[in-house]
Design a protein around this motif. Structure first.
Motif, PDB file in Angstrom:
ATOM      1  N   SER A  67       0.839  -1.198   0.000  1.00 33.48           N
ATOM      2  CA  SER A  67       0.000   0.000   0.000  1.00 33.48           C
ATOM      3  C   SER A  67       0.867   1.237   0.000  1.00 33.48           C
ATOM      4  N   TRP A 100      -9.106  12.572  -1.638  1.00 29.97           N
ATOM      5  CA  TRP A 100      -8.003  11.705  -2.027  1.00 29.97           C
ATOM      6  C   TRP A 100      -6.673  12.301  -1.575  1.00 29.97           C
ATOM      7  N   GLN A 159      -3.568   3.771  -2.131  1.00 28.92           N
ATOM      8  CA  GLN A 159      -3.766   2.705  -3.104  1.00 28.92           C
ATOM      9  C   GLN A 159      -3.233   1.405  -2.525  1.00 28.92           C
ATOM     10  N   GLU A 160      -3.992   0.345  -2.705  1.00 34.55           N
ATOM     11  CA  GLU A 160      -3.583  -0.967  -2.209  1.00 34.55           C
ATOM     12  C   GLU A 160      -3.407  -1.925  -3.380  1.00 34.55           C
ATOM     13  N   THR A 201      -6.694  -1.230  -5.666  1.00 35.14           N
ATOM     14  CA  THR A 201      -7.859  -0.600  -5.060  1.00 35.14           C
ATOM     15  C   THR A 201      -7.468   0.753  -4.498  1.00 35.14           C
ATOM     16  N   LYS A 202      -8.321   1.755  -4.722  1.00 42.79           N
ATOM     17  CA  LYS A 202      -8.099   3.079  -4.151  1.00 42.79           C
ATOM     18  C   LYS A 202      -9.110   3.309  -3.035  1.00 42.79           C
ATOM     19  N   LYS A 203      -8.632   3.778  -1.886  1.00 37.66           N
ATOM     20  CA  LYS A 203      -9.477   4.023  -0.733  1.00 37.66           C
ATOM     21  C   LYS A 203      -9.252   5.437  -0.202  1.00 37.66           C
ATOM     22  N   GLY A 204     -10.256   5.966   0.497  1.00 36.12           N
ATOM     23  CA  GLY A 204     -10.126   7.289   1.091  1.00 36.12           C
ATOM     24  C   GLY A 204     -10.932   8.354   0.395  1.00 36.12           C
ATOM     25  N   THR A 216     -14.568   5.360  -6.865  1.00 37.93           N
ATOM     26  CA  THR A 216     -13.356   4.662  -7.296  1.00 37.93           C
ATOM     27  C   THR A 216     -13.736   3.270  -7.805  1.00 37.93           C
ATOM     28  N   LYS A 267     -12.242  -0.764  -8.550  1.00 44.20           N
ATOM     29  CA  LYS A 267     -11.185  -1.773  -8.388  1.00 44.20           C
ATOM     30  C   LYS A 267     -10.736  -2.261  -9.762  1.00 44.20           C
TER      31      LYS A 267
END
Length: 211
Positions: free
Chosen positions: A39, A98, A104-105, A116-119, A123, A125
């Motif tokens: 990540s 963002w 990004q994971e 995968t983008k989180k926050g 978005t 996957k």
């Protein structure tokens, strides 16, 4: 150092102003025998943060315009202040979240790579068959750039942050397309991740799941 070199160095030092932001730099790489989790936090600058935060105010522009100036409510007013402006504000809010909270994971397991983008919101996957991931490489070695190219890179940073999430410190080819991942890594971190991905590409697929 001659006058030309001094001038280039001054421009480079000045361009670094454009790169100042909140320090969120964090990189995690956790390999296992047949899987990998990595990540990386989003990158930001104060200029990009200020611009995207200001754009969020467009959510309230219609009410402000109507309250302060007593503007007559017309079809055009509604379209501009209650349709167009909120759309722009939503895009700005997505980018602002963002910049301050994104990450990004990357996961590799059972022969598949997922990004995968989180926050933030809106978005998607991305999933790739590992066997079709080709030419995993360092996007660019900054140490090899000239002072002039580094200066241009610093100045262009804010434009990239306003319109994209991923800077692309590492890239690979997938079925004719170029895919970018991660931001602001050191050369050692890039080398580590590239090595781990390539190691898994060379191993047979096993039914293991990363926990």
């Amino acid at each position: 150092m001659n006058i030309k070199d001094k001038a280039l160095n001054f421009q480079y030092q000045y361009s670094r102003i454009f790169t100042f932001g909140l320090n969120r730099k964090k990189f995690v790489c956790l390999p296992k025998s047949n899987s990998l989790y990595a990540s990386n936090n989003s990158k930001n600058t104060f200029l990009a943060l200020g611009f995207t935060l200001f754009s969020c105010l467009l959510f309230f522009s219609g009410f402000i315009e109507w309250y302060t100036n007593g503007t007559k409510i017309t079809t055009g007013f509604i379209i501009v202040f209650f349709v167009v402006h909120p759309i722009v504000a939503t895009i700005g809010l997505r980018q602002f979240l963002w910049l301050i909270n994104g990450r990004q994971e990357l996961r590799i397991e059972n022969g598949k790579m997922t990004l995968t983008k989180k926050g933030t919101f809106l978005t998607k996957k991305q999933t790739f068959e590992l066997e079709h991931v080709e030419n995993v490489r360092n996007e660019i070695q900054e140490n090899s750039l000239s002072t002039y190219d580094k200066t241009l890179r610093n100045i262009a940073l804010n434009r990239k942050l306003l319109f994209s999430h991923i800077m692309g410190e590492i890239i690979f080819n997938y079925k004719g397309k170029k895919v970018k991942l991660f931001n602001d890594l050191t050369e050692n971190q890039k080398a580590e991740l590239i090595t781990e991905i390539n190691n898994l590409k060379e191993k047979p697929v096993a039914n293991t799941v990363y926990n």
